[in-house]
Design a protein around this motif. Structure first.
Motif, PDB file in Angstrom:
ATOM      1  N   ARG A  33      30.779  23.988  19.154  1.00  0.00           N
ATOM      2  CA  ARG A  33      29.527  23.462  19.141  1.00  0.00           C
ATOM      3  C   ARG A  33      29.479  22.763  17.558  1.00  0.00           C
ATOM      4  O   ARG A  33      28.886  21.992  17.317  1.00  0.00           O
ATOM      5  CB  ARG A  33      28.444  24.093  19.675  1.00  0.00           C
ATOM      6  N   VAL A  47      37.223  13.343  20.684  1.00  0.00           N
ATOM      7  CA  VAL A  47      38.429  13.700  21.101  1.00  0.00           C
ATOM      8  C   VAL A  47      39.450  13.730  20.168  1.00  0.00           C
ATOM      9  O   VAL A  47      39.775  12.829  19.334  1.00  0.00           O
ATOM     10  CB  VAL A  47      38.837  12.998  22.190  1.00  0.00           C
ATOM     11  N   ALA A  82      37.907  20.112  28.526  1.00  0.00           N
ATOM     12  CA  ALA A  82      37.149  19.325  29.055  1.00  0.00           C
ATOM     13  C   ALA A  82      35.754  19.474  28.707  1.00  0.00           C
ATOM     14  O   ALA A  82      35.132  18.452  28.557  1.00  0.00           O
ATOM     15  CB  ALA A  82      37.388  18.971  30.712  1.00  0.00           C
ATOM     16  N   GLU A  83      35.241  20.654  29.020  1.00  0.00           N
ATOM     17  CA  GLU A  83      33.724  20.878  28.781  1.00  0.00           C
ATOM     18  C   GLU A  83      33.579  20.695  27.248  1.00  0.00           C
ATOM     19  O   GLU A  83      32.388  20.427  26.744  1.00  0.00           O
ATOM     20  CB  GLU A  83      33.666  22.512  29.253  1.00  0.00           C
ATOM     21  N   VAL A  85      34.908  18.786  24.966  1.00  0.00           N
ATOM     22  CA  VAL A  85      34.850  17.256  24.810  1.00  0.00           C
ATOM     23  C   VAL A  85      33.672  16.603  25.212  1.00  0.00           C
ATOM     24  O   VAL A  85      32.932  15.881  24.823  1.00  0.00           O
ATOM     25  CB  VAL A  85      36.105  16.505  25.546  1.00  0.00           C
ATOM     26  N   ARG A  86      33.176  16.925  26.608  1.00  0.00           N
ATOM     27  CA  ARG A  86      31.759  16.714  27.266  1.00  0.00           C
ATOM     28  C   ARG A  86      30.696  17.105  26.380  1.00  0.00           C
ATOM     29  O   ARG A  86      29.996  16.213  25.850  1.00  0.00           O
ATOM     30  CB  ARG A  86      31.739  17.214  28.454  1.00  0.00           C
ATOM     31  N   GLN A  87      30.876  18.265  25.709  1.00  0.00           N
ATOM     32  CA  GLN A  87      29.724  18.620  24.709  1.00  0.00           C
ATOM     33  C   GLN A  87      29.749  18.053  23.430  1.00  0.00           C
ATOM     34  O   GLN A  87      28.849  17.412  22.860  1.00  0.00           O
ATOM     35  CB  GLN A  87      29.819  20.166  24.474  1.00  0.00           C
ATOM     36  N   HIS A  88      31.074  17.606  22.725  1.00  0.00           N
ATOM     37  CA  HIS A  88      31.025  16.741  21.820  1.00  0.00           C
ATOM     38  C   HIS A  88      30.659  15.382  21.906  1.00  0.00           C
ATOM     39  O   HIS A  88      30.046  14.859  21.074  1.00  0.00           O
ATOM     40  CB  HIS A  88      32.573  16.872  21.311  1.00  0.00           C
ATOM     41  N   GLU A  89      30.954  14.722  23.157  1.00  0.00           N
ATOM     42  CA  GLU A  89      30.513  13.474  23.074  1.00  0.00           C
ATOM     43  C   GLU A  89      28.785  13.669  23.433  1.00  0.00           C
ATOM     44  O   GLU A  89      28.373  12.452  22.924  1.00  0.00           O
ATOM     45  CB  GLU A  89      31.138  12.896  24.567  1.00  0.00           C
ATOM     46  N   ARG A  90      28.451  14.464  23.992  1.00  0.00           N
ATOM     47  CA  ARG A  90      27.033  14.547  24.021  1.00  0.00           C
ATOM     48  C   ARG A  90      26.342  14.658  22.622  1.00  0.00           C
ATOM     49  O   ARG A  90      25.204  13.944  22.286  1.00  0.00           O
ATOM     50  CB  ARG A  90      26.487  15.549  24.908  1.00  0.00           C
TER      51      ARG A  90
END
Length: 99
Positions: A33, A47, A82-83, A85-90
Motif C-alpha cells: 500500500r 503495474v 493481482a490484488e 495491482v488492483r489496490q495500486h490502481e485504486r
C-alpha cells in the motif's frame, strides 16, 4: 471418537502456521500500500511487469529449492500480485481525483 494426541499436535502446528501466513500477508499488503501511495504521488504506473516477472521467477526458484511445487507457488503469488495491482490502481485513481 478420540483424536490421537499426535494428530492434535499437528493440527495445532497447522493452525499456528495459517495464522502466521495471514499476519505476513497483512504486513505485505501494508508495505505494498505504501508502494502504491508512493507510485501515485510520483505519477508512476500502478503495474511494473518486469518487477512482477522477476518476483515470479525468484519465488519459483525458492519454491523448488524448498520442496514446494513451483506451479502452485506461481499461482499463489500471481493471485497476490493481482490484488496488489488492483489496490495500486485504486490508490492512483483516488490520487488523481484529489490532484
Amino acid at each position: 471418537m478420540t483424536i490421537p494426541e499426535e494428530l492434535q499436535g499437528l493440527r495445532q502446528s497447522i493452525d499456528n502456521i495459517d495464522a502466521a501466513l495471514v499476519h505476513m500477508l497483512a504486513e505485505r499488503f501494508r508495505a505494498t500500500r505504501q508502494v502504491g501511495i508512493l507510485k501515485a504521488s510520483r505519477s508512476l504506473p500502478a503495474v511494473d511487469r518486469s518487477r512482477e516477472e522477476g518476483q515470479v521467477a525468484r519465488l519459483r526458484q525458492l519454491a523448488a529449492a524448498s520442496g514446494l511445487d513451483p506451479d502452485f507457488t506461481e499461482a499463489f503469488i500471481r493471485m497476490v500480485i493481482a490484488e496488489v495491482v488492483r489496490q495500486h490502481e485504486r490508490i492512483a485513481a483516488e490520487h488523481a481525483r484529489k490532484g
